[in-house]
Design a protein around this motif. Structure first.
Motif, PDB file in Angstrom:
ATOM      1  N   VAL A 141       0.967  -1.236   0.044  1.00  0.00           N
ATOM      2  CA  VAL A 141       0.035  -0.069  -0.039  1.00  0.00           C
ATOM      3  C   VAL A 141       0.899   1.089  -0.023  1.00  0.00           C
ATOM      4  N   LEU A 142       0.863   2.128  -1.196  1.00  0.00           N
ATOM      5  CA  LEU A 142       1.747   3.030  -1.230  1.00  0.00           C
ATOM      6  C   LEU A 142       1.109   4.480  -0.855  1.00  0.00           C
ATOM      7  N   TRP A 143       1.979   5.288  -0.137  1.00  0.00           N
ATOM      8  CA  TRP A 143       1.785   6.795   0.077  1.00  0.00           C
ATOM      9  C   TRP A 143       2.935   7.606   0.126  1.00  0.00           C
ATOM     10  N   THR A 144       2.965   8.653   0.274  1.00  0.00           N
ATOM     11  CA  THR A 144       4.198   9.648   0.562  1.00  0.00           C
ATOM     12  C   THR A 144       4.249   9.809   2.073  1.00  0.00           C
ATOM     13  N   ARG A 145       5.604  10.363   2.444  1.00  0.00           N
ATOM     14  CA  ARG A 145       5.928  10.504   3.735  1.00  0.00           C
ATOM     15  C   ARG A 145       5.385  11.407   4.616  1.00  0.00           C
ATOM     16  N   GLY A 146       4.489  12.127   3.938  1.00  0.00           N
ATOM     17  CA  GLY A 146       3.727  13.195   4.677  1.00  0.00           C
ATOM     18  C   GLY A 146       2.304  12.543   5.365  1.00  0.00           C
ATOM     19  N   GLY A 147       2.096  11.330   4.883  1.00  0.00           N
ATOM     20  CA  GLY A 147       0.647  10.649   5.551  1.00  0.00           C
ATOM     21  C   GLY A 147      -0.306  11.401   5.106  1.00  0.00           C
ATOM     22  N   GLY A 148      -1.437  11.655   6.277  1.00  0.00           N
ATOM     23  CA  GLY A 148      -2.339  11.913   6.055  1.00  0.00           C
ATOM     24  C   GLY A 148      -2.522  13.507   5.560  1.00  0.00           C
ATOM     25  N   ARG A 149      -1.255  14.275   5.761  1.00  0.00           N
ATOM     26  CA  ARG A 149      -1.263  15.470   5.556  1.00  0.00           C
ATOM     27  C   ARG A 149      -1.214  15.921   3.923  1.00  0.00           C
ATOM     28  N   ASP A 150      -0.724  15.072   3.249  1.00  0.00           N
ATOM     29  CA  ASP A 150      -0.684  14.836   1.777  1.00  0.00           C
ATOM     30  C   ASP A 150      -1.858  14.269   1.311  1.00  0.00           C
ATOM     31  N   LYS A 151      -2.858  15.238   0.803  1.00  0.00           N
ATOM     32  CA  LYS A 151      -4.256  15.014   0.429  1.00  0.00           C
ATOM     33  C   LYS A 151      -4.281  14.168  -0.887  1.00  0.00           C
ATOM     34  N   SER A 152      -3.097  14.403  -1.815  1.00  0.00           N
ATOM     35  CA  SER A 152      -2.895  13.695  -2.859  1.00  0.00           C
ATOM     36  C   SER A 152      -1.534  13.333  -3.256  1.00  0.00           C
TER      37      SER A 152
END
Length: 327
Positions: free
Chosen positions: A143-154
């Motif tokens: 499951v991928l996302w960026t280091r900003g976690g929930g702060r990164d909306k996109s």
């Protein structure tokens, strides 16, 4: 040329088979996803809700997949899977580059300098429990996302595939095929020309071979006859040698006889000469005797005439006497 056409069709079929088919891309985004394939936006069902999976068929020559995943609140995450037929060839993992900013051209092939902020997140428990439409996806997916976690909306994620290299390889292979196919066609035409000549020459060989075999047959017959004659000749030579030996002996015997006859002839020739010499000695005497003989002959003729005249007169006188005496 029919063989050439069949081979060309077969080679093209192989090339199309190698490049044919498609990959199947599966995307699950919490919450809304937008998908680009080689820089072109594609629409698919399931991109508007977090609990749905979007499915897109893409070319094996695809160079880059780009996905924007927007979180509208709560849990977040992006999962992908790429399959060809029933074989998984790629999943969401560290090979995906993620950023929280849409750099210009980030969704297109050839983009460089994409700052990777990819992390794996376990925040979305339902993703990890293999429920929902993604339950059949590969379990090796992340499951991928960026280091900003929930702060990164996109997040803006891209995956580079080997489709470009594959397309280039196919193009190079096709160029090589075109090159060698041209050579093949040229050489095949030469082959056809030479094959025609070969066929003609083969017919000539058959014809000439027939003549050759016929003459060889006659030659063999002549050789057999020659062997027969040779045997007869051998016999004749033996007979000749035998006869020649006999003749040589006979000739020797005849020569001895001839020599003996010649010796005897010489004796007689010598006698003849001696006798002729003696005869010549009597030749003058013979001439004198012949002269005397001629004289005596003339004398005898005259005497014979006188004798006959006297006989006639005596006969007449006797008749007259007898007549007178009787009268």
């Amino acid at each position: 040329m029919r063989l050439l056409s069949l081979l060309t069709v077969a080679l093209l079929a192989i090339a199309l088979t190698a490049a044919g088919g498609h990959h199947t891309l599966r995307v699950v985004c919490d919450d809304i996803s937008t998908i680009w394939i080689d820089g072109k936006h594609v629409k698919a069902r399931g991109t508007g809700r977090w609990n749905q999976m979007a499915t897109v068929n893409i070319s094996p020559n695809t160079r880059v997949i780009a996905i924007k995943c927007r979180n509208t609140g709560g849990p977040y995450g992006l999962m992908t899977e790429l399959k060809h037929g029933g074989r998984v060839i790629s999943v969401s993992d560290a090979s995906w580059k993620c950023s929280n900013k849409p750099h210009r051209g980030w969704e297109k092939p050839g983009f460089r300098g994409f700052p990777s902020q990819t992390i794996y997140t376990r925040q979305q428990g339902s993703f990890n429990r293999n429920i929902g439409e993604w339950r059949h996806m590969s379990r090796s997916r992340k499951v991928l996302w960026t280091r900003g976690g929930g702060r990164d909306k996109s997040i803006f994620s891209r995956k580079e595939l080997d489709g470009g290299r594959r397309a280039a390889a196919i193009k190079a292979a096709h160029a090589t095929y075109t090159k060698y196919n041209g050579l093949y066609v040229a050489h095949f035409k030469k082959f056809q020309a030479y094959n025609t000549q070969y066929t003609t020459s083969s017919k000539a060989v058959v014809t000439v071979t027939g003549h050759y075999n016929a003459w060889v047959k006659k030659a063999n017959e002549a050789a057999a006859n020659a062997n027969k004659v040779a045997a007869a000749h051998k016999t004749a030579v033996t007979n000749y040698n035998t006869a020649s030996a006999a003749c040589t002996k006979k000739l020797a015997d005849l020569k001895k006889a001839v020599d003996a006859q010649a010796a005897k002839q010489k004796v007689y020739v010598d006698q003849n000469k001696s006798y002729l010499a003696k005869a010549n000695g009597y030749k003058a005497q013979m001439a004198a005797a012949q002269k005397t003989q001629a004289t005596h002959k003339a004398q005898r003729a005259a005497a014979e005439k006188s004798y006959k005249d006297a006989l006639a007169k005596r006969t007449a006188a006797l008749a007259a006497y007898k007549k007178l005496a009787q009268g």
